[in-house]
Design a protein around this motif. Structure first.
Motif, PDB file in Angstrom:
ATOM      1  N   ASN A 357      34.324  26.033  31.650  1.00  0.00           N
ATOM      2  CA  ASN A 357      33.280  27.046  31.702  1.00  0.00           C
ATOM      3  C   ASN A 357      33.276  27.806  33.032  1.00  0.00           C
ATOM      4  O   ASN A 357      33.225  29.041  33.063  1.00  0.00           O
ATOM      5  CB  ASN A 357      31.910  26.403  31.469  1.00  0.00           C
ATOM      6  CG  ASN A 357      30.765  27.400  31.523  1.00  0.00           C
ATOM      7  OD1 ASN A 357      30.497  28.105  30.559  1.00  0.00           O
ATOM      8  ND2 ASN A 357      30.080  27.483  32.657  1.00  0.00           N
ATOM      9  N   ASP A 358      33.305  27.073  34.141  1.00  0.00           N
ATOM     10  CA  ASP A 358      33.241  27.715  35.449  1.00  0.00           C
ATOM     11  C   ASP A 358      34.484  28.562  35.725  1.00  0.00           C
ATOM     12  O   ASP A 358      34.386  29.644  36.304  1.00  0.00           O
ATOM     13  CB  ASP A 358      33.050  26.663  36.548  1.00  0.00           C
ATOM     14  CG  ASP A 358      31.711  25.947  36.439  1.00  0.00           C
ATOM     15  OD1 ASP A 358      30.799  26.502  35.792  1.00  0.00           O
ATOM     16  OD2 ASP A 358      31.584  24.830  36.982  1.00  0.00           O
ATOM     17  N   MET A 359      35.632  28.078  35.297  1.00  0.00           N
ATOM     18  CA  MET A 359      36.856  28.858  35.468  1.00  0.00           C
ATOM     19  C   MET A 359      36.802  30.131  34.626  1.00  0.00           C
ATOM     20  O   MET A 359      37.238  31.199  35.071  1.00  0.00           O
ATOM     21  CB  MET A 359      38.072  28.019  35.080  1.00  0.00           C
ATOM     22  CG  MET A 359      38.388  26.887  36.046  1.00  0.00           C
ATOM     23  SD  MET A 359      39.955  26.055  35.653  1.00  0.00           S
ATOM     24  CE  MET A 359      39.536  25.279  34.078  1.00  0.00           C
ATOM     25  N   ALA A 360      36.253  29.995  33.410  1.00  0.00           N
ATOM     26  CA  ALA A 360      36.136  31.157  32.535  1.00  0.00           C
ATOM     27  C   ALA A 360      35.198  32.199  33.143  1.00  0.00           C
ATOM     28  O   ALA A 360      35.447  33.407  33.061  1.00  0.00           O
ATOM     29  CB  ALA A 360      35.636  30.731  31.156  1.00  0.00           C
ATOM     30  N   TYR A 361      34.116  31.718  33.766  1.00  0.00           N
ATOM     31  CA  TYR A 361      33.177  32.650  34.397  1.00  0.00           C
ATOM     32  C   TYR A 361      33.849  33.394  35.540  1.00  0.00           C
ATOM     33  O   TYR A 361      33.696  34.622  35.676  1.00  0.00           O
ATOM     34  CB  TYR A 361      31.939  31.922  34.918  1.00  0.00           C
ATOM     35  CG  TYR A 361      30.981  32.869  35.605  1.00  0.00           C
ATOM     36  CD1 TYR A 361      30.027  33.564  34.872  1.00  0.00           C
ATOM     37  CD2 TYR A 361      31.059  33.094  36.976  1.00  0.00           C
ATOM     38  CE1 TYR A 361      29.168  34.456  35.486  1.00  0.00           C
ATOM     39  CE2 TYR A 361      30.211  33.996  37.603  1.00  0.00           C
ATOM     40  CZ  TYR A 361      29.267  34.671  36.854  1.00  0.00           C
ATOM     41  OH  TYR A 361      28.445  35.572  37.467  1.00  0.00           O
ATOM     42  N   GLU A 362      34.574  32.680  36.387  1.00  0.00           N
ATOM     43  CA  GLU A 362      35.258  33.320  37.511  1.00  0.00           C
ATOM     44  C   GLU A 362      36.279  34.334  37.010  1.00  0.00           C
ATOM     45  O   GLU A 362      36.436  35.417  37.591  1.00  0.00           O
ATOM     46  CB  GLU A 362      35.935  32.265  38.391  1.00  0.00           C
ATOM     47  CG  GLU A 362      34.963  31.354  39.126  1.00  0.00           C
ATOM     48  CD  GLU A 362      34.017  32.117  40.030  1.00  0.00           C
ATOM     49  OE1 GLU A 362      34.459  33.121  40.654  1.00  0.00           O
ATOM     50  OE2 GLU A 362      32.835  31.737  40.120  1.00  0.00           O
ATOM     51  N   PHE A 363      36.958  33.986  35.929  1.00  0.00           N
ATOM     52  CA  PHE A 363      37.944  34.905  35.350  1.00  0.00           C
ATOM     53  C   PHE A 363      37.247  36.156  34.812  1.00  0.00           C
ATOM     54  O   PHE A 363      37.705  37.284  35.038  1.00  0.00           O
ATOM     55  CB  PHE A 363      38.714  34.198  34.233  1.00  0.00           C
ATOM     56  CG  PHE A 363      39.862  34.986  33.682  1.00  0.00           C
ATOM     57  CD1 PHE A 363      41.106  34.945  34.293  1.00  0.00           C
ATOM     58  CD2 PHE A 363      39.703  35.766  32.547  1.00  0.00           C
ATOM     59  CE1 PHE A 363      42.176  35.683  33.781  1.00  0.00           C
ATOM     60  CE2 PHE A 363      40.758  36.507  32.038  1.00  0.00           C
ATOM     61  CZ  PHE A 363      42.002  36.467  32.655  1.00  0.00           C
ATOM     62  N   LEU A 364      36.120  35.963  34.125  1.00  0.00           N
ATOM     63  CA  LEU A 364      35.386  37.081  33.547  1.00  0.00           C
ATOM     64  C   LEU A 364      34.824  38.014  34.622  1.00  0.00           C
ATOM     65  O   LEU A 364      34.684  39.214  34.395  1.00  0.00           O
ATOM     66  CB  LEU A 364      34.245  36.559  32.661  1.00  0.00           C
ATOM     67  CG  LEU A 364      33.355  37.594  31.972  1.00  0.00           C
ATOM     68  CD1 LEU A 364      34.179  38.507  31.070  1.00  0.00           C
ATOM     69  CD2 LEU A 364      32.269  36.904  31.159  1.00  0.00           C
ATOM     70  N   SER A 365      34.527  37.466  35.780  1.00  0.00           N
ATOM     71  CA  SER A 365      33.958  38.289  36.840  1.00  0.00           C
ATOM     72  C   SER A 365      34.908  39.383  37.313  1.00  0.00           C
ATOM     73  O   SER A 365      34.470  40.380  37.893  1.00  0.00           O
ATOM     74  CB  SER A 365      33.540  37.405  38.025  1.00  0.00           C
ATOM     75  OG  SER A 365      34.673  36.818  38.646  1.00  0.00           O
ATOM     76  N   CYS A 366      36.201  39.215  37.053  1.00  0.00           N
ATOM     77  CA  CYS A 366      37.157  40.236  37.488  1.00  0.00           C
ATOM     78  C   CYS A 366      38.117  40.659  36.371  1.00  0.00           C
ATOM     79  O   CYS A 366      39.126  41.319  36.626  1.00  0.00           O
ATOM     80  CB  CYS A 366      37.940  39.754  38.708  1.00  0.00           C
ATOM     81  SG  CYS A 366      38.716  38.144  38.538  1.00  0.00           S
ATOM     82  N   HIS A 367      37.814  40.257  35.132  1.00  0.00           N
ATOM     83  CA  HIS A 367      38.605  40.678  33.980  1.00  0.00           C
ATOM     84  C   HIS A 367      37.657  41.099  32.859  1.00  0.00           C
ATOM     85  O   HIS A 367      36.447  40.881  32.924  1.00  0.00           O
ATOM     86  CB  HIS A 367      39.520  39.550  33.494  1.00  0.00           C
ATOM     87  CG  HIS A 367      40.588  39.175  34.462  1.00  0.00           C
ATOM     88  ND1 HIS A 367      40.351  38.330  35.528  1.00  0.00           N
ATOM     89  CD2 HIS A 367      41.909  39.521  34.537  1.00  0.00           C
ATOM     90  CE1 HIS A 367      41.469  38.168  36.222  1.00  0.00           C
ATOM     91  NE2 HIS A 367      42.420  38.876  35.640  1.00  0.00           N
ATOM     92  N   SER A 368      38.215  41.668  31.815  1.00  0.00           N
ATOM     93  CA  SER A 368      37.403  42.129  30.693  1.00  0.00           C
ATOM     94  C   SER A 368      37.008  40.976  29.782  1.00  0.00           C
ATOM     95  O   SER A 368      37.583  39.886  29.840  1.00  0.00           O
ATOM     96  CB  SER A 368      38.181  43.167  29.875  1.00  0.00           C
ATOM     97  OG  SER A 368      39.265  42.534  29.189  1.00  0.00           O
ATOM     98  N   TRP A 369      36.035  41.246  28.922  1.00  0.00           N
ATOM     99  CA  TRP A 369      35.634  40.262  27.927  1.00  0.00           C
ATOM    100  C   TRP A 369      36.803  39.942  26.997  1.00  0.00           C
ATOM    101  O   TRP A 369      36.999  38.796  26.611  1.00  0.00           O
ATOM    102  CB  TRP A 369      34.437  40.774  27.127  1.00  0.00           C
ATOM    103  CG  TRP A 369      33.124  40.357  27.687  1.00  0.00           C
ATOM    104  CD1 TRP A 369      32.303  41.072  28.502  1.00  0.00           C
ATOM    105  CD2 TRP A 369      32.471  39.097  27.474  1.00  0.00           C
ATOM    106  NE1 TRP A 369      31.182  40.344  28.814  1.00  0.00           N
ATOM    107  CE2 TRP A 369      31.256  39.132  28.190  1.00  0.00           C
ATOM    108  CE3 TRP A 369      32.787  37.944  26.756  1.00  0.00           C
ATOM    109  CZ2 TRP A 369      30.355  38.066  28.207  1.00  0.00           C
ATOM    110  CZ3 TRP A 369      31.901  36.879  26.759  1.00  0.00           C
ATOM    111  CH2 TRP A 369      30.706  36.940  27.481  1.00  0.00           C
TER     112      TRP A 369
END
Length: 409
Positions: A357-369
């Motif tokens: 979850n936390d890795m996905a959030y960090e990824f989403l913060s600088c990538h698209s949905w």
């Protein structure tokens, strides 16, 4: 929050639910709001704070207590209900039970509080005093709402003798109950929605911003679970405007990334993963709990011809709630089902945090949905086929075919 000597310490962010009872209780306006990952947290302005400790005393997390009400430890019955007005039922996410209760209060010149979108697509709690305004409060909205100053507004209406219905998540109802010093007002009906958890408004704003940029539109409204093809279809409709034209945009399959993440329990508020108010250890703070009765009919046959229009599960927690719900019965179809059947929903338990979850959030913060979904929660072919069947045939046809095949529906 804890009070140590003359120092007030805020509850840790992992436990804070964001109900904002502390901010609304403060008489010195010493508590403001800060945001972390899009979630709101209280922040004390030390220059304004007089160390009175009201914020400590009102925090429902720090002061969890046993409250009068049913803990359901020996419960055997759960109610299934749906609105007799088909139009209202179709406008609702489940069976339209909230609408029946809200209309009952409004008919008594009372007020109803619930979550509604504002002009900027922020989710805010507000009240309505007329049935004509009620539609804004209907339907599930998978974002955490801001309670603003509604607890104070509730208190003022109660002092005026007005009947009040307040609908929110279990933690928001706990916050309101604590704010009102656990006083049992005869003219207050508290209804909690048994939620799966709440993502932040920031997550949703990022989602719609990507759509706005890609299609050159402005998002004006969102209906997460339209019933055009059935209750369980999971079709998101966005009301958008392009120039002078307004229309509903479908978001389905892999284009429904935000809802797909929600279903898999990504990006919830941290406290949701260990929610102390959704389970029954201390008794429920609400008079009535409502939820989707998703798996009704799976174990015990259900003789309802229009299941696809939605059915609510109703859990009565107090005698006041029982009397009030009984007064709403003329507008509802109500049947008794077993408690075990309802519990297969999993709706009374906290959601589960994904390991990534936390890795996905960090990824989403600088990538698209779209990129985030592809990497962390790809849309499965099985889900694609299932949704395609719903869109092509409709839920009612699918259920009839399954019955002919001797399959459970």
């Amino acid at each position: 929050m804890t009070l140590v000597g003359k120092e007030i310490r805020l509850v840790d962010h992992a436990s804070c639910t964001g109900c904002m009872a502390c901010r609304q209780k403060c008489k010195r306006n010493a508590i403001s709001v800060i945001y972390e990952k899009g979630f709101a947290f209280p922040y004390i302005d030390e220059e304004r704070c007089v160390k009175c400790g009201l914020c400590v005393q009102v925090c429902p997390v720090l002061n969890i207590r046993n409250v009068p009400g049913n803990t359901h430890e020996r419960e055997t019955v759960c109610l299934a209900a749906w609105n007799k007005d088909t139009d209202v039922r179709m406008k609702s996410s489940s069976g339209g039970t909230f609408s029946a209760m809200a209309e009952k209060v409004l008919a008594q010149k009372g007020v109803v509080f619930g979550a509604a979108w504002d002009e900027g697509m922020n989710l805010r709690h507000r009240y309505v005093g007329d049935v004509a305004e009620l539609d804004a409060l209907r339907r599930s909205k998978y974002v955490q709402s801001d309670t603003l100053d509604t607890f104070n507004e509730v208190r003022d209406f109660l002092k005026e003798g007005r009947t009040v219905l307040y609908c929110g998540t279990p933690c928001q109802i706990a916050g309101l109950t604590s704010f009102l010093d656990y006083k049992d007002y005869s003219n207050l009906v508290k209804v909690d929605v048994v939620c799966q958890g709440v993502p932040s408004g920031l997550m949703f704003k990022k989602y719609i911003s990507e759509i706005e940029r890609k299609h050159g539109v402005k998002v004006l409204d969102a209906n997460f679970r339209t019933k055009t093809y059935g209750w369980r279809c999971g079709l998101l409709l966005l009301l958008v405007q392009k120039g002078s034209k307004r229309y509903w945009m479908k978001r389905v399959f892999e284009k429904n990334e935000y809802y797909n993440a929600f279903i898999k329990e990504y990006f919830m508020r941290e406290s949701c993963y260990a929610c102390p108010f959704k389970c029954n250890r201390h008794g429920y703070y609400s008079d009535i709990s409502i939820a989707d009765f998703w798996r009704i009919g799976k174990t015990v046959p259900l003789n309802v011809n229009d299941y696809e229009k939605g059915i609510s599960a109703v859990i009565v927690n107090t005698e006041k709630g029982r009397a009030f719900f009984k007064s709403c019965a003329p507008d509802l179809e109500v049947i008794e089902r077993t408690w075990d059947e309802f519990m297969t929903n999993g709706g009374m338990y906290p959601c589960h945090k994904r390991k990534d979850n936390d890795m996905a959030y960090e990824f989403l913060s600088c990538h698209s949905w779209r990129e985030t979904q592809k990497r962390y929660f790809p849309y499965a072919m099985k889900a694609h086929l299932r949704t395609a069947l719903y869109l092509g045939l409709g839920e009612k046809t699918i259920r009839n075919l399954m019955k002919l095949m001797g399959r459970k529906v």
